[in-house]
Motif scaffolding. Structure first.
Motif, mmCIF file in Angstrom:
data_model
loop_
_atom_site.group_PDB
_atom_site.id
_atom_site.type_symbol
_atom_site.label_atom_id
_atom_site.label_comp_id
_atom_site.label_asym_id
_atom_site.label_seq_id
_atom_site.Cartn_x
_atom_site.Cartn_y
_atom_site.Cartn_z
ATOM 1 N N SER A 160 47.552 40.766 43.714
ATOM 2 C CA SER A 160 46.151 41.111 43.989
ATOM 3 C C SER A 160 46.121 42.492 44.608
ATOM 4 O O SER A 160 46.955 42.826 45.459
ATOM 5 C CB SER A 160 45.521 40.104 44.967
ATOM 6 N N GLU A 167 43.215 44.993 46.324
ATOM 7 C CA GLU A 167 41.815 45.188 46.722
ATOM 8 C C GLU A 167 41.371 46.608 46.374
ATOM 9 O O GLU A 167 42.098 47.565 46.600
ATOM 10 C CB GLU A 167 41.653 44.946 48.232
ATOM 11 N N THR A 201 49.413 46.155 47.213
ATOM 12 C CA THR A 201 49.072 44.759 46.967
ATOM 13 C C THR A 201 48.599 44.089 48.256
ATOM 14 O O THR A 201 49.070 44.392 49.346
ATOM 15 C CB THR A 201 50.288 43.986 46.414
ATOM 16 N N LYS A 223 45.839 39.986 39.277
ATOM 17 C CA LYS A 223 44.987 38.804 39.406
ATOM 18 C C LYS A 223 43.550 39.154 39.792
ATOM 19 O O LYS A 223 42.612 38.498 39.368
ATOM 20 C CB LYS A 223 45.601 37.865 40.452
ATOM 21 N N SER A 224 43.384 40.203 40.579
ATOM 22 C CA SER A 224 42.055 40.503 41.124
ATOM 23 C C SER A 224 41.229 41.413 40.213
ATOM 24 O O SER A 224 40.107 41.770 40.551
ATOM 25 C CB SER A 224 42.196 41.141 42.502
ATOM 26 N N ASN A 283 43.286 30.126 39.250
ATOM 27 C CA ASN A 283 44.271 30.834 38.425
ATOM 28 C C ASN A 283 44.368 30.138 37.074
ATOM 29 O O ASN A 283 44.912 29.051 36.971
ATOM 30 C CB ASN A 283 45.639 30.840 39.132
#
Length: 303
Positions: free
Chosen positions: A16, A18, A28, A95-96, A245
């Protein structure tokens, strides 16, 4: 014996980030490293459900070593064929950022190594289960699934195929025990758009006419449909839960279905187990545990 085949396994680096910015250094906020590949996912969920199995396929280099090490750590038995040159792939999954992925290529697999795999598969016998899942690396013949199923034809091995388009259609003549397209993949095969559970039923039956025994159709938030070989059709909406997920949810559904079938030889029970395992993985950071599957199963079957 229960075996899965992953031709091109990976080490999945799931991160992830941001406020991701192109062209700048990003850091990360979370990271996870797991062995990946559709067959490996099936092996992992089967193991979580208490079903011993062996993950087959190819591995190379230090990444291959780490894939095997992590599988051992998780309690999954593997018997990969080592490729002497190159390195198994690393897949970066952001993932983000809308599930963005960058997947590696993997090693070149020679004809000699393919024959090694074939010899391992020759040991399968009546009542054994083989899972063929995912794409075929460019260095291998694109009719690899057909070659495997032709070689095992008549031996009584229950073969599960989770593949797309021609890879799937071309093996139906060998009567796989289970195929699992999603509604988009099923629509692509027949040139139609399939949006709801009732839409997919006639096209699942068309796959049966071409040779599939059981057709399990996953539909993400819409739920799932099973067109069973005994003529029954089962359908269920998606269980309630928060998507955490989606990676491996379809593989988990396949594993759950077969775990249920091997336990009771009952189509409805297997279908419910498939939905429960697929949804439990989607609701979890990692692939579903037995406890997580059981919790969703109770929701699927209530009332």
């Amino acid at each position: 014996m229960i075996c899965t085949v992953t031709f091109n396994p990976s080490l999945d680096y799931i991160v992830s980030v941001e406020d991701f910015k192109l062209g700048l250094t990003n850091r990360t906020s979370s990271e996870l490293m797991l062995p990946g590949g559709k067959g490996i996912n099936v092996s992992t969920v089967l193991m979580n459900l208490g079903i011993e199995n062996t993950a087959l396929g190819f591995m190379a280099g230090f990444v291959g070593d780490e894939i095997v090490r992590k599988l051992e750590e998780m309690g999954v038995r593997s018997d990969f064929i080592r490729i002497p040159e190159g390195v198994s792939r690393i897949n970066l999954k952001l993932k983000s950022i809308d599930g963005t992925e960058i997947n590696g290529m993997g090693p070149e697999i020679s004809a000699e190594k393919v024959q090694e795999l074939m010899k391992k598969l020759d040991t399968l016998k009546e009542g054994d289960v083989l899972f063929l899942a995912g794409s075929i690396p460019s260095s291998m013949p694109d009719d690899m699934y057909e070659k495997i199923m032709a070689r095992l034809d008549g031996k009584g091995v229950m073969i599960v195929v989770d593949a797309t388009r021609d890879l799937l259609v071309n093996v139906l003549k060998y009567h796989p025990f289970l195929v699992k397209p999603n509604n988009h993949e099923l629509g692509e095969i027949f040139g139609v758009e399939l949006k709801n559970r009732q839409d997919v039923i006639p096209y699942g039956k068309k796959l049966q006419e071409k040779g599939a025994r059981n057709v399990l159709i996953s539909m993400a938030g819409e739920g799932a449909v099973l067109v069973a070989e005994n003529g029954q059709v089962f359908e269920k909406p998606a269980p309630k839960g928060t998507l955490v997920n989606g990676v491996g949810a379809g593989d988990s559904m396949v594993a759950g279905f077969m775990a249920g079938w091997m336990e009771k030889q009952d189509h409805e029970y297997a279908f419910h187990m498939g939905i429960s395992a697929g949804s439990a993985s989607a609701f979890s950071e990692n692939l579903a545990t037995r406890e997580e599957v059981q919790a969703v199963y109770e929701q699927v079957t209530e009332g």
